[in-house]
Design a protein around this motif. Structure first.
Motif, PDB file in Angstrom:
ATOM      1  N   TYR A 160       0.949  -1.131  -0.083  1.00 43.49           N
ATOM      2  CA  TYR A 160      -0.020   0.007   0.045  1.00 43.49           C
ATOM      3  C   TYR A 160       0.820   1.330   0.030  1.00 43.49           C
ATOM      4  O   TYR A 160       0.827   2.235  -0.965  1.00 43.49           O
ATOM      5  CB  TYR A 160      -1.104  -0.069   1.244  1.00 43.49           C
ATOM      6  CG  TYR A 160      -1.710   1.164   1.225  1.00 43.49           C
ATOM      7  CD1 TYR A 160      -2.819   1.354   0.424  1.00 43.49           C
ATOM      8  CD2 TYR A 160      -1.471   2.429   2.236  1.00 43.49           C
ATOM      9  CE1 TYR A 160      -3.468   2.776   0.502  1.00 43.49           C
ATOM     10  CE2 TYR A 160      -2.033   3.391   2.308  1.00 43.49           C
ATOM     11  CZ  TYR A 160      -3.179   3.710   1.313  1.00 43.49           C
ATOM     12  OH  TYR A 160      -3.774   4.780   1.450  1.00 43.49           O
ATOM     13  N   VAL A 171       1.076  12.169  -9.571  1.00 40.47           N
ATOM     14  CA  VAL A 171       0.221  13.325  -9.808  1.00 40.47           C
ATOM     15  C   VAL A 171       1.067  14.437  -9.959  1.00 40.47           C
ATOM     16  O   VAL A 171       0.831  15.361 -10.874  1.00 40.47           O
ATOM     17  CB  VAL A 171      -0.356  13.746  -8.061  1.00 40.47           C
ATOM     18  CG1 VAL A 171      -0.889  15.163  -8.440  1.00 40.47           C
ATOM     19  CG2 VAL A 171      -1.241  12.752  -7.904  1.00 40.47           C
TER      20      VAL A 171
ATOM     21  N   ASN B 290      -6.872   6.668  -1.655  1.00 44.62           N
ATOM     22  CA  ASN B 290      -6.707   7.845  -0.381  1.00 44.62           C
ATOM     23  C   ASN B 290      -7.383   9.061  -0.441  1.00 44.62           C
ATOM     24  O   ASN B 290      -7.000   9.704  -1.485  1.00 44.62           O
ATOM     25  CB  ASN B 290      -5.256   7.862  -0.118  1.00 44.62           C
ATOM     26  CG  ASN B 290      -4.792   8.376   1.101  1.00 44.62           C
ATOM     27  OD1 ASN B 290      -5.610   9.504   1.432  1.00 44.62           O
ATOM     28  ND2 ASN B 290      -3.994   8.176   1.841  1.00 44.62           N
ATOM     29  N   LEU B 293      -5.344  12.107  -0.757  1.00 47.00           N
ATOM     30  CA  LEU B 293      -4.493  12.053  -1.997  1.00 47.00           C
ATOM     31  C   LEU B 293      -5.309  12.479  -3.192  1.00 47.00           C
ATOM     32  O   LEU B 293      -5.072  13.437  -3.979  1.00 47.00           O
ATOM     33  CB  LEU B 293      -3.906  10.838  -2.182  1.00 47.00           C
ATOM     34  CG  LEU B 293      -2.918  10.726  -3.745  1.00 47.00           C
ATOM     35  CD1 LEU B 293      -1.670  11.769  -3.573  1.00 47.00           C
ATOM     36  CD2 LEU B 293      -2.413   9.359  -4.064  1.00 47.00           C
ATOM     37  N   ASN B 294      -6.727  12.152  -3.056  1.00 45.99           N
ATOM     38  CA  ASN B 294      -7.539  12.509  -4.322  1.00 45.99           C
ATOM     39  C   ASN B 294      -7.775  13.898  -4.159  1.00 45.99           C
ATOM     40  O   ASN B 294      -7.941  14.506  -5.253  1.00 45.99           O
ATOM     41  CB  ASN B 294      -8.797  11.542  -4.236  1.00 45.99           C
ATOM     42  CG  ASN B 294      -9.011  10.254  -4.591  1.00 45.99           C
ATOM     43  OD1 ASN B 294      -7.803   9.900  -4.948  1.00 45.99           O
ATOM     44  ND2 ASN B 294      -9.982   9.442  -4.320  1.00 45.99           N
ATOM     45  N   SER B 297      -4.829  16.049  -5.063  1.00 46.19           N
ATOM     46  CA  SER B 297      -4.343  15.917  -6.426  1.00 46.19           C
ATOM     47  C   SER B 297      -5.364  16.813  -7.308  1.00 46.19           C
ATOM     48  O   SER B 297      -5.007  17.426  -8.122  1.00 46.19           O
ATOM     49  CB  SER B 297      -4.257  14.490  -6.888  1.00 46.19           C
ATOM     50  OG  SER B 297      -5.239  13.809  -6.342  1.00 46.19           O
TER      51      SER B 297
END
Lengths: 203, 319
Positions: A160, A171, B290, B293-294, B297
């Motif tokens: 993970y 990103v 996560n 993180l979503n 970002s």
């Protein structure tokens, strides 16, 4: 006709083309995998896995070409960062992008045969090529062979954490791509840099 | 026969008083029938047994039938650890040589003891029985295919009611299937005329076959999902097994209601799609997202696009 400078040798253009194509495949399949949804299939999951793995392996080998080419042809000199005065140079370049370019000023660090990148570009490329891409390759290979990953790190799944790092860096690379493409339109004409990376000559 | 059954039910209810809330069996105390079982295990725990031959007066040593050798450590770790052998088997076994008609002794099924007992309500034995009879194990075989084909009453452990790790649950449950369905399995060929195909060939559509086999159980894909059941027993025909990756690899992963159900009931920590078990013990592409993180970002991506748009606007305006 303006003087043309041969700045992008053939090996670099081939590397760049392969890198760009694989980058797009990885991005599209990666987003599709991360946000897979049975009700809205972007790319079928099993296809996305195969293409993502394949593109990742190709990009990794291609990265070796980049490293070899860079260090064997002297192209690496364009990536050498001089920390002394770097901040001032970065501010100068940022000011040009934020205000100077609208006032018709000339770029403070024009391209010549010894300077391919302005300071902002240089920092971005060094960070991308020597930090982000290697992290992506290492975490990507680890996820391809998950049995090699430490099972448990501070009570969290090692896979993970690896995948999380892979996702975070992806990103940043997505942002890099957007910014890279946009700044490519800031050549002599909006399309001149795109032509350059195909024919090798900087206008 | 009925008398024996009633006796057994009484015994079960006495034992059930000692049940703990999680495993259903008190695993801390010394096994209730340790002494009583010693005689049986003196032969049946070994590959060689010996007895005094009354006719010759000598000590005979014989090889034990491998089907009748039981590991005492496994037995006393199992759910039936407090049982005496003669609770389920005829007391006549206490004499040796065993009478030949004892071979015809009828064996109990799970439901004979566990059915209709509120103590075992959490295990849903009635539903398990019902689901089993719908499964290919029941419909494609005769009555001789019973609980004991897969679950050995002499060693069976309840993995999902304790604090076992996901990987331990997976290994234990898969071993149940593998004991017959493994390549070159003698047990499989004993009840089937067709040659068993190799596991890796029939599962070649799975990327990283070995990882899937160690990370999830066979029954995730090979059973229908019925929420009232703790462990699904309706083994589907192979053509109905789950083959679509997104069934597991998505936000609505079916693993939540199957493999990860046990831990999630204890420690459900739903924060959007963020899940305690998925985070701590497993990683499933497409299912682990996560939320932070979503959000971060999306914000960074949005800001970048806005920055580009503003820059383009001024470039056009100042041209």
């Amino acid at each position: 006709m303006a003087e043309k400078l041969y700045l992008y040798p053939i090996w670099l253009r081939i590397w760049h083309a392969i890198n760009a194509l694989m980058f797009l495949v990885l991005l599209a399949t990666g987003i599709s995998l991360q946000y897979s949804n049975p009700d809205f299939v972007i790319i079928r999951f099993d296809y996305a896995v195969t293409y993502h793995n394949l593109a990742g392996i190709i990009l990794s080998f291609n990265y070796l070409i980049f490293l070899f080419g860079n260090f064997s042809t002297g192209n690496n000199r364009f990536y050498k960062l001089q920390l002394k005065g770097l901040i001032e140079k970065l501010i100068k370049q940022a000011n040009y992008y934020l205000t100077g370019t609208f006032k018709g000023e000339h770029t403070p660090f024009p391209v010549n045969k010894n300077r391919k990148f302005n300071p902002l570009q240089k920092v971005a490329y060094v960070a991308t090529m020597y930090v982000l891409i290697p992290v992506m390759i290492i975490t990507g290979i680890a996820l391809l062979f998950p049995e090699t990953i430490i099972e448990n790190v501070f009570n969290l799944s090692g896979i993970y954490l690896t995948a999380l790092l892979h996702g975070i860096v992806s990103v940043f690379l997505l942002l890099f791509l957007v910014i890279h493409l946009y700044f490519s339109t800031m050549g002599k004409t909006p399309s001149s840099n795109f032509k350059s990376i195909v024919n090798g000559y900087h206008e | 026969m009925y008398k024996k059954l009633i006796l057994l039910l009484v015994f079960c209810s006495v034992i059930s008083m000692q049940l703990s809330a999680t495993t259903g069996v008190n695993m801390e105390d010394e096994p209730a029938s340790l002494e009583a079982n010693k005689l049986c295990f003196s032969c049946h725990a070994n590959s060689i047994y010996q007895y005094e031959n009354e006719f010759t007066g000598k000590i005979d040593r014989k090889a034990m039938n491998p089907n009748f050798i039981y590991d005492t450590a496994d037995f006393y770790r199992g759910v039936h650890r407090h049982f005496a052998c003669t609770d389920c088997h005829s007391p006549d076994y206490e004499s040796f040589p065993h009478a030949s008609e004892l071979r015809l002794e009828e064996m109990y099924q799970c439901i004979d003891c566990h059915g209709g007992d509120p103590t075992y309500a959490q295990f849903n034995f009635e539903a398990i029985e019902e689901e089993f009879h719908k499964s290919v194990h029941s419909t494609r075989h005769d009555e001789s295919f019973n609980c004991w084909m897969c679950h050995n009453p002499h060693s069976y452990r309840t993995m999902t009611h304790g604090n076992n790790k996901i990987s331990e649950i997976v290994e234990y449950h898969n071993q149940t299937c593998i004991s017959c369905h493994d390549n070159y399995s003698v047990k499989f060929q004993r009840i089937s005329d067709t040659l068993k195909p190799a596991l890796e060939i029939i599962h070649e559509f799975l990327p990283n076959f070995e990882l899937h086999f160690s990370a999830v159980r066979c029954i995730e894909c090979h059973t229908g999902s019925k929420d009232t059941m703790w462990v699904a027993h309706n083994i589907l025909p192979k053509e109905n097994a789950v083959k679509k990756c997104v069934e597991c690899h998505s936000n609505s992963t079916m693993l939540i209601s199957k493999l990860y159900k046990y831990q999630n009931i204890e420690a459900r920590k739903n924060r959007g799609t963020f899940n305690a078990v998925l985070l701590n013990e497993a990683y499933v592409i497409g299912a682990n997202r996560n939320i932070y993180l979503n959000i971060v970002s999306a914000i960074l991506f949005g800001l970048t696009l806005i920055g580009v748009a503003v820059h383009v606007f001024f470039r056009i305006k100042k041209k």
